[in-house]
Design an enzyme around this catalytic site. Structure first.
Site, PDB file in Angstrom:
ATOM      1  N   LYS A 123      37.747  28.794  33.988  1.00 55.88           N
ATOM      2  CA  LYS A 123      36.695  29.768  34.310  1.00 55.88           C
ATOM      3  C   LYS A 123      37.277  31.173  34.231  1.00 55.88           C
ATOM      4  CE  LYS A 123      33.617  31.127  38.118  1.00 55.88           C
ATOM      5  NZ  LYS A 123      33.271  30.966  39.531  1.00 55.88           N
ATOM      6  N   LYS A 170      41.208  29.366  37.246  1.00 52.99           N
ATOM      7  CA  LYS A 170      40.172  30.353  37.542  1.00 52.99           C
ATOM      8  C   LYS A 170      40.813  31.740  37.550  1.00 52.99           C
ATOM      9  CE  LYS A 170      36.769  31.666  41.077  1.00 52.99           C
ATOM     10  NZ  LYS A 170      36.159  31.299  42.372  1.00 52.99           N
TER      11      LYS A 170
END
Length: 336
Positions: free
Chosen positions: A254, A201
């Site tokens: 992400k 992320k």
């Protein structure tokens, strides 16, 4: 010790989870997850201005929202809780309490849809703390990883107790996957509740509309101390390795499009793990606004981006376009 936290059964304890473990040549509804925001005004629906077509839903409205989507083939959702400022405090108490609309909604959703709908809960504190950070801060204003891991494990178990099928820690707290796995094992549910880890992320600017949707912007500082630097390839791979060692069942990258190289490298190295990609709020909003401006056909643009995700190695796509995709998949034989 880490080996003992791994559980194979959790990764295929649900029909949708089993499909994620299987290599497929084209997209089906099974491979999409729809993120949904639940807020603490139970009878209301509220537009999210920064995300065209997306809304916050009250608990008493969510079943009616989900019914037609499930009829269209919806198989999996990702729930985010949004609470009013007066419920926020220094430790995110509301995250694990009945005041969290996700905790309220889970029994209703599971009662209505049962195993037809796989329900994943995002596990984080940013929408429940006054400061808007993803974890608990120490006296120096830095994330206290140990306290945060304990707190978030408690939040995860509150979701499990309410009916969650999957828990997804997104805070990027060091040791969080292990903390949750230990809690699942303690309660003897590690064999059926998998952990979807936000492994890679990045500290991206594309999260802006989400923070508006979840009312979760940090009031001081930013999240660069615990989310990955945008150019960090090697660090991303080491982070994934740590979370695999801690027992992560499903991995994630992400955002999506700016990190196709990371998706490929993770899938190449961990080919036996289902890999999700989160097509985040900023990516979604960009396509919506560009389509509205006549720059391209929205359907073709979405198909092209998601084909790139699959080509890079993604098995699962988390996207706000799920309602449209379900209809496109039903009415168009085009494989994406």
């Amino acid at each position: 010790m880490m080996d003992s936290l791994r559980s194979l059964h959790a990764g295929y304890s649900h029909e949708v989870l089993r499909s994620w473990q299987s290599v497929q040549s084209s997209f089906t509804a099974d491979h999409f997850i729809y993120p949904i925001f639940l807020f603490d005004r139970p009878d209301d629906v509220e537009d999210i201005k920064s995300m065209p077509g997306q809304k916050r839903y009250g608990v008493n409205r969510i079943i009616d929202v989900l019914k037609p989507l499930v009829e269209d083939g919806l198989k999996a959702i990702l729930l985010f809780g949004v609470v009013s400022d007066h419920l926020k405090d220094g430790v995110g108490s509301a995250a694990s309490e009945q005041s969290n609309p996700v905790v309220q909604a889970l029994p209703l959703i599971k009662s209505e849809f049962g195993s037809r709908l796989l329900v994943t809960c995002d596990v984080c504190l940013c929408a429940f703390t006054r400061d808007g950070h993803c974890g608990l801060l120490n006296s120096n204003g830095e994330i206290d990883n140990r306290r945060t891991a304990v707190r978030l494990a408690a939040v995860a178990m509150a979701y499990v107790a309410a009916g969650a099928d999957v828990v997804a820690p997104s805070s990027k707290t060091e040791g969080i996957v292990a903390a949750i796995k230990i809690s699942l094992k303690r309660d003897d549910v590690d064999h059926k509740i998998p952990v979807l880890a936000y492994s890679a992320k990045f500290a991206s600017c594309f999260y802006g509309p989400f923070r508006d949707a979840a009312h979760s912007g940090a009031l001081t500082g930013d999240r660069r101390d615990y989310q990955l630097p945008i150019g960090a390839r090697g660090l991303a791979l080491r982070t994934v390795e740590l979370e695999v060692e801690q027992g992560a069942d499903i991995l994630m990258v992400k955002p999506g499009l700016p990190y196709l190289d990371i998706i490929k490298q993770i899938k190449d190295k961990y080919c036996d793990y289902p890999l999700a990609v989160y097509h985040v709020s900023g990516e979604y909003a960009m396509l919506c606004h560009a389509s509205d401006a006549g720059c391209f056909d929205l359907k073709k643009a979405v198909f092209e981006q998601f084909t790139a995700f699959k080509r890079a190695g993604a098995d699962i796509i988390i996207t706000y376009f799920v309602p449209q995709l379900l209809k496109w998949l039903k009415t168009d034989s085009e494989s994406i």
